[in-house]
Design a protein around this motif. Structure first.
Motif, PDB file in Angstrom:
ATOM      1  N   HIS A 121     -10.398 -16.069  16.470  1.00 61.52           N
ATOM      2  CA  HIS A 121     -11.433 -17.123  16.831  1.00 61.52           C
ATOM      3  C   HIS A 121     -10.697 -18.178  17.881  1.00 61.52           C
ATOM      4  N   LEU A 122     -11.153 -18.347  18.983  1.00 60.01           N
ATOM      5  CA  LEU A 122     -10.643 -19.214  20.266  1.00 60.01           C
ATOM      6  C   LEU A 122     -11.580 -20.095  20.380  1.00 60.01           C
ATOM      7  N   GLU A 123     -11.188 -21.515  20.681  1.00 61.72           N
ATOM      8  CA  GLU A 123     -12.082 -22.520  21.188  1.00 61.72           C
ATOM      9  C   GLU A 123     -11.150 -23.208  22.360  1.00 61.72           C
ATOM     10  N   PHE A 124     -11.882 -23.550  23.374  1.00 59.65           N
ATOM     11  CA  PHE A 124     -10.927 -23.993  24.755  1.00 59.65           C
ATOM     12  C   PHE A 124     -12.164 -24.731  25.421  1.00 59.65           C
ATOM     13  N   GLN A 125     -11.555 -25.519  26.411  1.00 62.21           N
ATOM     14  CA  GLN A 125     -12.504 -26.265  27.212  1.00 62.21           C
ATOM     15  C   GLN A 125     -11.912 -25.714  28.520  1.00 62.21           C
ATOM     16  N   LEU A 126     -12.852 -25.581  29.572  1.00 59.60           N
ATOM     17  CA  LEU A 126     -12.421 -24.898  30.969  1.00 59.60           C
ATOM     18  C   LEU A 126     -12.882 -26.116  31.906  1.00 59.60           C
ATOM     19  N   LEU A 127     -11.939 -26.510  32.726  1.00 58.76           N
ATOM     20  CA  LEU A 127     -12.174 -27.608  33.593  1.00 58.76           C
ATOM     21  C   LEU A 127     -12.236 -26.771  34.954  1.00 58.76           C
ATOM     22  N   GLU A 128     -13.399 -26.867  35.670  1.00 58.33           N
ATOM     23  CA  GLU A 128     -13.527 -26.149  37.019  1.00 58.33           C
ATOM     24  C   GLU A 128     -13.757 -27.119  37.981  1.00 58.33           C
ATOM     25  N   VAL A 138      -8.654 -24.741  34.937  1.00 57.37           N
ATOM     26  CA  VAL A 138      -7.772 -25.078  33.940  1.00 57.37           C
ATOM     27  C   VAL A 138      -8.235 -25.087  32.444  1.00 57.37           C
ATOM     28  N   ILE A 139      -7.341 -24.348  31.779  1.00 58.25           N
ATOM     29  CA  ILE A 139      -7.844 -24.483  30.427  1.00 58.25           C
ATOM     30  C   ILE A 139      -7.190 -25.654  29.431  1.00 58.25           C
ATOM     31  N   THR A 140      -8.048 -26.336  28.756  1.00 56.74           N
ATOM     32  CA  THR A 140      -7.524 -27.476  28.036  1.00 56.74           C
ATOM     33  C   THR A 140      -8.149 -27.319  26.519  1.00 56.74           C
ATOM     34  N   ASP A 141      -7.361 -28.089  25.719  1.00 57.14           N
ATOM     35  CA  ASP A 141      -7.854 -28.240  24.254  1.00 57.14           C
ATOM     36  C   ASP A 141      -8.020 -26.708  23.721  1.00 57.14           C
ATOM     37  N   LEU A 142      -7.070 -25.989  23.875  1.00 61.87           N
ATOM     38  CA  LEU A 142      -6.910 -24.460  23.520  1.00 61.87           C
ATOM     39  C   LEU A 142      -6.628 -24.565  21.911  1.00 61.87           C
ATOM     40  N   SER A 143      -7.473 -23.794  21.100  1.00 57.09           N
ATOM     41  CA  SER A 143      -7.473 -23.799  19.510  1.00 57.09           C
ATOM     42  C   SER A 143      -7.700 -22.432  19.172  1.00 57.09           C
ATOM     43  N   ASP A 153       6.256 -15.576  12.374  1.00 55.85           N
ATOM     44  CA  ASP A 153       6.255 -15.288  13.867  1.00 55.85           C
ATOM     45  C   ASP A 153       5.022 -15.286  14.472  1.00 55.85           C
ATOM     46  N   VAL A 154       3.846 -14.945  14.201  1.00 56.31           N
ATOM     47  CA  VAL A 154       2.487 -14.970  14.699  1.00 56.31           C
ATOM     48  C   VAL A 154       2.128 -16.462  14.954  1.00 56.31           C
ATOM     49  N   SER A 155       2.471 -17.321  13.691  1.00 61.16           N
ATOM     50  CA  SER A 155       1.976 -18.782  13.871  1.00 61.16           C
ATOM     51  C   SER A 155       3.020 -19.604  14.986  1.00 61.16           C
ATOM     52  N   LYS A 156       3.999 -19.072  15.216  1.00 60.33           N
ATOM     53  CA  LYS A 156       4.911 -19.806  15.914  1.00 60.33           C
ATOM     54  C   LYS A 156       4.378 -19.393  17.469  1.00 60.33           C
ATOM     55  N   PHE A 157       4.210 -18.042  17.690  1.00 54.89           N
ATOM     56  CA  PHE A 157       3.492 -17.592  18.956  1.00 54.89           C
ATOM     57  C   PHE A 157       2.198 -18.324  18.978  1.00 54.89           C
ATOM     58  N   VAL A 158       1.353 -18.211  18.313  1.00 52.89           N
ATOM     59  CA  VAL A 158      -0.182 -19.232  18.298  1.00 52.89           C
ATOM     60  C   VAL A 158       0.252 -20.656  18.942  1.00 52.89           C
ATOM     61  N   SER A 159       1.016 -21.178  18.307  1.00 54.20           N
ATOM     62  CA  SER A 159       1.402 -22.653  18.463  1.00 54.20           C
ATOM     63  C   SER A 159       1.986 -22.700  19.893  1.00 54.20           C
ATOM     64  N   ARG A 160       2.770 -21.895  20.387  1.00 55.76           N
ATOM     65  CA  ARG A 160       3.450 -21.692  21.770  1.00 55.76           C
ATOM     66  C   ARG A 160       2.364 -21.697  22.723  1.00 55.76           C
ATOM     67  N   VAL A 161       1.176 -20.640  22.571  1.00 52.76           N
ATOM     68  CA  VAL A 161       0.349 -20.452  23.490  1.00 52.76           C
ATOM     69  C   VAL A 161      -0.815 -21.428  23.465  1.00 52.76           C
ATOM     70  N   GLU A 162      -0.972 -22.275  22.237  1.00 43.90           N
ATOM     71  CA  GLU A 162      -1.885 -23.459  22.336  1.00 43.90           C
ATOM     72  C   GLU A 162      -1.407 -24.574  23.044  1.00 43.90           C
ATOM     73  N   HIS A 164       1.048 -24.090  25.823  1.00 44.60           N
ATOM     74  CA  HIS A 164       0.903 -23.880  27.140  1.00 44.60           C
ATOM     75  C   HIS A 164      -0.481 -23.667  27.686  1.00 44.60           C
ATOM     76  N   GLY A 165      -1.548 -23.332  26.789  1.00 46.32           N
ATOM     77  CA  GLY A 165      -3.041 -23.065  27.200  1.00 46.32           C
ATOM     78  C   GLY A 165      -3.083 -21.703  28.063  1.00 46.32           C
TER      79      GLY A 165
END
Length: 192
Positions: A121-128, A138-143, A153-162, A164-165
């Motif tokens: 499940h993803l939530e994010f804001q897209l600034l156009e 630009v993607i902001t506030d990615l959750s 490992d998945v938790s660490k990966f998800v944290s890094r992706v969030e 960097h957006g």
């Protein structure tokens, strides 16, 4: 109906068949060579393709319901191909405009789906921001929320992706990880 309309349909069908053939060949080539593109290259390609297709539709004047049905079938075929290719299936998507003034738009997106046996499940804001020549996003506030159990490992990966957006990185890695996760799960079930 006028024969010129049928000819326009046939031309569009022929064009789509050629495009599908080219995409299938590119897919085959991509499987043989593991070439990765940057997010900017993919976004530019998608944006250019969208504008070319929309200008073609406007110039041909596709407005009747059968044109829309053909376009919808084409899009459904493309979506089905992408779902089979990546293993990612989207269950729901909502979009809400949060702010719009002049050439700046902020939209909040909520997206849920699954990739093989893993749900997300993803939530994010897209600034156009749009200027005369192009649109930048630009993607902001990615959750990201995932049913990954206790896999650190998945938790660490998800944290890094969030942090960097980077949605492209998320979907690429999710597709690969979930496919192998499913293989491991089936293997362990076999030995139980």
């Amino acid at each position: 109906m006028d024969s010129s309309i049928y000819q326009a349909y046939e031309d569009e069908i022929q064009s789509l068949e050629e495009e599908i053939k080219l995409l299938a060949e590119k897919y085959e080539d991509g499987q043989q060579e593991s070439t990765f593109f940057s997010e900017e290259e993919i976004l530019e390609s998608m944006y250019a393709s969208f504008h070319i297709k929309s200008s073609q539709r406007e110039s041909k004047g596709f407005e009747c319901p059968s044109d829309l049905k053909a376009e919808l079938q084409s899009l459904e075929t493309d979506l089905s191909f992408l779902m089979k290719f990546t293993g990612i299936q989207f269950r729901s998507h909502t979009k809400k405009t949060m702010e719009k003034n002049g050439d700046r738009t902020v939209r909040k997106h909520r997206l849920s789906g699954n990739c093989h046996s893993m749900s997300f499940h993803l939530e994010f804001q897209l600034l156009e921001m749009q200027n005369k020549e192009n649109v930048s996003a630009v993607i902001t506030d990615l959750s990201i929320m995932m049913d990954s159990g206790e896999d650190s490992d998945v938790s660490k990966f998800v944290s890094r992706v969030e942090e960097h957006g980077s949605l492209l990185t998320f979907f690429r890695s999710l597709s690969s990880y979930a496919e192998w996760h499913e293989h491991r799960r089936c293997t362990f079930l076999h030995f139980k």
